[in-house]
Scaffold this active site. Structure first.
Site, PDB file in Angstrom:
ATOM      1  N   ARG A   1       0.794  -1.222   0.000  1.00 22.40           N
ATOM      2  CA  ARG A   1       0.000   0.000   0.000  1.00 22.40           C
ATOM      3  C   ARG A   1       0.829   1.276   0.000  1.00 22.40           C
ATOM      4  O   ARG A   1       0.306   2.341  -0.304  1.00 22.40           O
ATOM      5  CB  ARG A   1      -1.002  -0.023   1.139  1.00 22.40           C
ATOM      6  CG  ARG A   1      -2.065  -1.079   0.887  1.00 22.40           C
ATOM      7  CD  ARG A   1      -3.131  -1.028   1.897  1.00 22.40           C
ATOM      8  NE  ARG A   1      -4.161  -1.995   1.585  1.00 22.40           N
ATOM      9  CZ  ARG A   1      -5.081  -2.350   2.429  1.00 22.40           C
ATOM     10  NH1 ARG A   1      -5.111  -1.843   3.636  1.00 22.40           N
ATOM     11  NH2 ARG A   1      -5.991  -3.225   2.068  1.00 22.40           N
TER      12      ARG A   1
ATOM     13  N   GLU B   1       4.087 -11.449  13.375  1.00 23.81           N
ATOM     14  CA  GLU B   1       3.403 -12.069  14.505  1.00 23.81           C
ATOM     15  C   GLU B   1       3.369 -13.586  14.356  1.00 23.81           C
ATOM     16  O   GLU B   1       3.339 -14.324  15.323  1.00 23.81           O
ATOM     17  CB  GLU B   1       1.953 -11.563  14.627  1.00 23.81           C
ATOM     18  CG  GLU B   1       1.792 -10.056  14.692  1.00 23.81           C
ATOM     19  CD  GLU B   1       1.774  -9.390  13.331  1.00 23.81           C
ATOM     20  OE1 GLU B   1       0.907  -9.689  12.492  1.00 23.81           O
ATOM     21  OE2 GLU B   1       2.673  -8.558  13.097  1.00 23.81           O
TER      22      GLU B   1
END
Length: 182
Positions: free
Chosen positions: A70, A107
């Site tokens: 993005r 994560e």
């Protein structure tokens, strides 16, 4: 579009960001920037705000470096406005030719970011851009990649910063500018 103040531009952008509960999985409160991109006035306001910040704080920037994927939406528009080049930092295996890469933690595991070997020269002054700063892993990887290339990182720009996730702590050596904080 009539001339808007900085606060009016921020308000316009903030009104266009949507929130979705439990996306992409339960417990996640997702901030959707698609309406910002769809609205030409909101997109212009976003780039105006980034441009104003860069001109005030990094007037000698050489390149805007967009983070996959993005950062690619805002970076080229900003670099065009500033009259400077744009460079891609991508996920491993997405760029042709010789590349330089760094590994980073997510994560749920490990990933790698890379840049074309000749995209940034030693000493060039760069500003990183992405849509979101959450835990900071991806932006930190881009920062480390630029340092590996001996670039001077002047700052990081994001549309949204999720303050509770403390991503800016990982970027303590880099000035982080976020338009919206949640």
């Amino acid at each position: 579009m009539a001339k808007r103040s900085k606060q009016e531009k921020l308000d316009l952008v903030a009104r266009r960001v949507r929130a979705f509960q439990d996306f992409p999985k339960k417990g996640i409160f997702f901030r959707d920037i698609c309406p910002v991109l769809k609205d030409p006035e909101a997109l212009t306001a976003t780039i105006d705000l980034f441009e104003e910040h860069v001109k005030q704080t990094c007037p000698d920037v050489d390149l805007i470096v967009g983070v996959d994927a993005r950062g690619f939406l805002f970076g080229p528009l900003l670099s065009q406005r500033l009259g400077i080049g744009f460079v891609l930092v991508r996920k491993k295996g997405k760029l042709p030719g010789p590349t330089v890469s760094v590994s980073y933690s997510l994560e749920y595991g490990e990933a790698e970011a890379e840049v074309q070997e000749d995209a940034v020269s030693p000493g060039q002054k760069v500003v990183l851009i992405d849509d979101l700063l959450a835990t900071g892993g991806t932006l930190l990887a881009a920062y480390e990649l630029m340092k590996k290339q001996q670039a001077v990182v002047l700052g990081c720009l994001v549309l949204i910063e999720l303050k509770a996730l403390n991503g800016s702590r990982k970027l303590k050596n880099c000035n982080v500018f976020s338009l919206l904080q949640y």
